[in-house]
Design a protein around this motif. Sequence first.
Motif, PDB file in Angstrom:
ATOM      1  N   TYR A   1      -2.971  -4.560   1.463  1.00  0.00           N
ATOM      2  CA  TYR A   1      -1.991  -5.197   0.572  1.00  0.00           C
ATOM      3  C   TYR A   1      -0.595  -4.613   0.791  1.00  0.00           C
ATOM      4  CZ  TYR A   1       0.277  -5.873  -4.022  1.00  0.00           C
ATOM      5  OH  TYR A   1       1.145  -6.155  -5.046  1.00  0.00           O
ATOM      6  N   ARG A   2      -0.492  -3.303   0.829  1.00  0.00           N
ATOM      7  CA  ARG A   2       0.810  -2.646   1.046  1.00  0.00           C
ATOM      8  C   ARG A   2       1.407  -3.049   2.388  1.00  0.00           C
ATOM      9  NH1 ARG A   2       2.544   2.236  -1.330  1.00  0.00           N
ATOM     10  NH2 ARG A   2       3.097   2.942   0.751  1.00  0.00           N
ATOM     11  N   ARG A   3       0.589  -2.991   3.439  1.00  0.00           N
ATOM     12  CA  ARG A   3       1.080  -3.365   4.777  1.00  0.00           C
ATOM     13  C   ARG A   3       1.487  -4.821   4.821  1.00  0.00           C
ATOM     14  NH1 ARG A   3      -3.394  -0.252   6.845  1.00  0.00           N
ATOM     15  NH2 ARG A   3      -4.444  -2.225   7.183  1.00  0.00           N
ATOM     16  N   SER A   4       0.687  -5.684   4.220  1.00  0.00           N
ATOM     17  CA  SER A   4       0.989  -7.114   4.214  1.00  0.00           C
ATOM     18  C   SER A   4       2.273  -7.405   3.453  1.00  0.00           C
ATOM     19  CB  SER A   4      -0.182  -7.882   3.602  1.00  0.00           C
ATOM     20  OG  SER A   4       0.100  -9.240   3.512  1.00  0.00           O
ATOM     21  N   ALA A   5       2.430  -6.798   2.298  1.00  0.00           N
ATOM     22  CA  ALA A   5       3.633  -7.016   1.484  1.00  0.00           C
ATOM     23  C   ALA A   5       4.874  -6.548   2.229  1.00  0.00           C
ATOM     24  CB  ALA A   5       3.503  -6.275   0.156  1.00  0.00           C
ATOM     25  N   GLN A   6       4.756  -5.447   2.935  1.00  0.00           N
ATOM     26  CA  GLN A   6       5.896  -4.879   3.642  1.00  0.00           C
ATOM     27  C   GLN A   6       6.239  -5.678   4.894  1.00  0.00           C
ATOM     28  OE1 GLN A   6       5.272  -0.742   4.499  1.00  0.00           O
ATOM     29  NE2 GLN A   6       7.361  -0.248   3.987  1.00  0.00           N
ATOM     30  N   SER A   7       5.235  -6.102   5.643  1.00  0.00           N
ATOM     31  CA  SER A   7       5.485  -6.769   6.928  1.00  0.00           C
ATOM     32  C   SER A   7       5.740  -8.269   6.797  1.00  0.00           C
ATOM     33  CB  SER A   7       4.314  -6.532   7.879  1.00  0.00           C
ATOM     34  OG  SER A   7       3.144  -7.161   7.399  1.00  0.00           O
ATOM     35  N   SER A   8       5.382  -8.858   5.672  1.00  0.00           N
ATOM     36  CA  SER A   8       5.525 -10.308   5.512  1.00  0.00           C
ATOM     37  C   SER A   8       6.955 -10.745   5.217  1.00  0.00           C
ATOM     38  CB  SER A   8       4.616 -10.804   4.381  1.00  0.00           C
ATOM     39  OG  SER A   8       5.093 -10.338   3.136  1.00  0.00           O
ATOM     40  N   GLY A   9       7.789  -9.797   4.825  1.00  0.00           N
ATOM     41  CA  GLY A   9       9.140 -10.151   4.421  1.00  0.00           C
ATOM     42  C   GLY A   9       9.199 -10.708   3.011  1.00  0.00           C
ATOM     43  N   LYS A  10       8.099 -10.615   2.274  1.00  0.00           N
ATOM     44  CA  LYS A  10       8.030 -11.166   0.920  1.00  0.00           C
ATOM     45  C   LYS A  10       7.900 -10.092  -0.147  1.00  0.00           C
ATOM     46  CE  LYS A  10       6.017 -15.510   2.393  1.00  0.00           C
ATOM     47  NZ  LYS A  10       4.942 -16.462   2.198  1.00  0.00           N
ATOM     48  N   LEU A  11       8.243  -8.866   0.191  1.00  0.00           N
ATOM     49  CA  LEU A  11       8.097  -7.767  -0.755  1.00  0.00           C
ATOM     50  C   LEU A  11       8.911  -8.006  -2.021  1.00  0.00           C
ATOM     51  CD1 LEU A  11       7.032  -4.974  -1.529  1.00  0.00           C
ATOM     52  CD2 LEU A  11       8.922  -3.982  -0.231  1.00  0.00           C
ATOM     53  N   GLU A  12      10.157  -8.394  -1.873  1.00  0.00           N
ATOM     54  CA  GLU A  12      11.011  -8.619  -3.048  1.00  0.00           C
ATOM     55  C   GLU A  12      10.474  -9.751  -3.926  1.00  0.00           C
ATOM     56  OE1 GLU A  12      13.483  -6.721  -4.167  1.00  0.00           O
ATOM     57  OE2 GLU A  12      13.028  -5.397  -2.492  1.00  0.00           O
ATOM     58  N   ALA A  13      10.022 -10.830  -3.297  1.00  0.00           N
ATOM     59  CA  ALA A  13       9.470 -11.953  -4.057  1.00  0.00           C
ATOM     60  C   ALA A  13       8.198 -11.529  -4.786  1.00  0.00           C
ATOM     61  CB  ALA A  13       9.170 -13.128  -3.134  1.00  0.00           C
ATOM     62  N   LEU A  14       7.368 -10.747  -4.121  1.00  0.00           N
ATOM     63  CA  LEU A  14       6.130 -10.277  -4.727  1.00  0.00           C
ATOM     64  C   LEU A  14       6.431  -9.374  -5.921  1.00  0.00           C
ATOM     65  CD1 LEU A  14       3.051 -10.286  -4.567  1.00  0.00           C
ATOM     66  CD2 LEU A  14       3.213  -8.415  -2.926  1.00  0.00           C
ATOM     67  N   LEU A  15       7.391  -8.471  -5.768  1.00  0.00           N
ATOM     68  CA  LEU A  15       7.775  -7.596  -6.877  1.00  0.00           C
ATOM     69  C   LEU A  15       8.337  -8.405  -8.045  1.00  0.00           C
ATOM     70  CD1 LEU A  15       9.326  -4.628  -4.897  1.00  0.00           C
ATOM     71  CD2 LEU A  15       7.319  -4.521  -6.398  1.00  0.00           C
ATOM     72  N   GLU A  16       9.111  -9.430  -7.741  1.00  0.00           N
ATOM     73  CA  GLU A  16       9.667 -10.287  -8.792  1.00  0.00           C
ATOM     74  C   GLU A  16       8.547 -11.014  -9.535  1.00  0.00           C
ATOM     75  OE1 GLU A  16      12.536 -14.186  -9.318  1.00  0.00           O
ATOM     76  OE2 GLU A  16      12.731 -12.996  -7.492  1.00  0.00           O
ATOM     77  N   GLU A  17       7.608 -11.575  -8.788  1.00  0.00           N
ATOM     78  CA  GLU A  17       6.479 -12.277  -9.403  1.00  0.00           C
ATOM     79  C   GLU A  17       5.654 -11.334 -10.275  1.00  0.00           C
ATOM     80  OE1 GLU A  17       4.036 -14.425  -6.627  1.00  0.00           O
ATOM     81  OE2 GLU A  17       5.785 -15.310  -5.643  1.00  0.00           O
TER      82      GLU A  17
ATOM     83  N   TRP B   1       1.018  -3.368  -8.730  1.00  0.00           N
ATOM     84  CA  TRP B   1       2.397  -2.930  -8.967  1.00  0.00           C
ATOM     85  C   TRP B   1       2.667  -1.545  -8.376  1.00  0.00           C
ATOM     86  CZ3 TRP B   1       6.858  -5.042 -10.248  1.00  0.00           C
ATOM     87  CH2 TRP B   1       7.897  -4.238 -10.676  1.00  0.00           C
ATOM     88  N   GLU B   2       1.879  -0.568  -8.775  1.00  0.00           N
ATOM     89  CA  GLU B   2       2.121   0.820  -8.362  1.00  0.00           C
ATOM     90  C   GLU B   2       2.101   1.026  -6.854  1.00  0.00           C
ATOM     91  OE1 GLU B   2      -0.551   3.226 -10.705  1.00  0.00           O
ATOM     92  OE2 GLU B   2       0.398   2.576 -12.567  1.00  0.00           O
ATOM     93  N   PRO B   3       1.196   0.399  -6.104  1.00  0.00           N
ATOM     94  CA  PRO B   3       1.203   0.625  -4.644  1.00  0.00           C
ATOM     95  C   PRO B   3       2.481   0.123  -3.932  1.00  0.00           C
ATOM     96  CG  PRO B   3      -0.929  -0.198  -5.324  1.00  0.00           C
ATOM     97  CD  PRO B   3      -0.004  -0.325  -6.510  1.00  0.00           C
ATOM     98  N   LEU B   4       3.227  -0.766  -4.565  1.00  0.00           N
ATOM     99  CA  LEU B   4       4.438  -1.298  -3.937  1.00  0.00           C
ATOM    100  C   LEU B   4       5.680  -0.486  -4.270  1.00  0.00           C
ATOM    101  CD1 LEU B   4       4.003  -5.157  -4.373  1.00  0.00           C
ATOM    102  CD2 LEU B   4       3.265  -3.678  -2.482  1.00  0.00           C
ATOM    103  N   GLN B   5       5.575   0.405  -5.233  1.00  0.00           N
ATOM    104  CA  GLN B   5       6.736   1.194  -5.630  1.00  0.00           C
ATOM    105  C   GLN B   5       7.139   2.123  -4.479  1.00  0.00           C
ATOM    106  OE1 GLN B   5       8.228   0.115  -8.516  1.00  0.00           O
ATOM    107  NE2 GLN B   5       6.543  -1.284  -8.154  1.00  0.00           N
ATOM    108  N   GLY B   6       8.406   2.137  -4.185  1.00  0.00           N
ATOM    109  CA  GLY B   6       8.934   2.978  -3.111  1.00  0.00           C
ATOM    110  C   GLY B   6       8.940   2.333  -1.736  1.00  0.00           C
TER     111      GLY B   6
END
Length: 94
Positions: free
Chosen positions: A30-46, A87-92
């Motif tokens: 999940y962390r790798r996918s969120a980071q490499s997909s270019g959708k990290l900001e959108a995911l955090l917003e959602e 939520w927590e795994p995406l912080q930082g």
Amino acid sequence: MIEIDSVLHMLKTIFNVDSGLSEAAAINIYRRSAQSSGKLEALLEELGYALSDPSVSWKALLANSDYEVFDAETEEQAKAYARRVLWEPLQGLK
């Protein structure tokens, strides 16, 4: 109300118990996918929206007729699980 399509996609594809992944492995993917997909900001917003809106049922998002991630007994338990694994795994991350 904003759409939470990215969150739903992650739940269905990575965290679904049918995937057979351990929780730790699913979080790493999940962390790798969120980071490499270019959708990290959108995911955090959602996630921010879904975690703060009391009308969003995390219990239903985590276990329904399409997939099962975690069968929580209460909304509070479901929301706590979502915070811990989504939520927590995406912080930082940047």
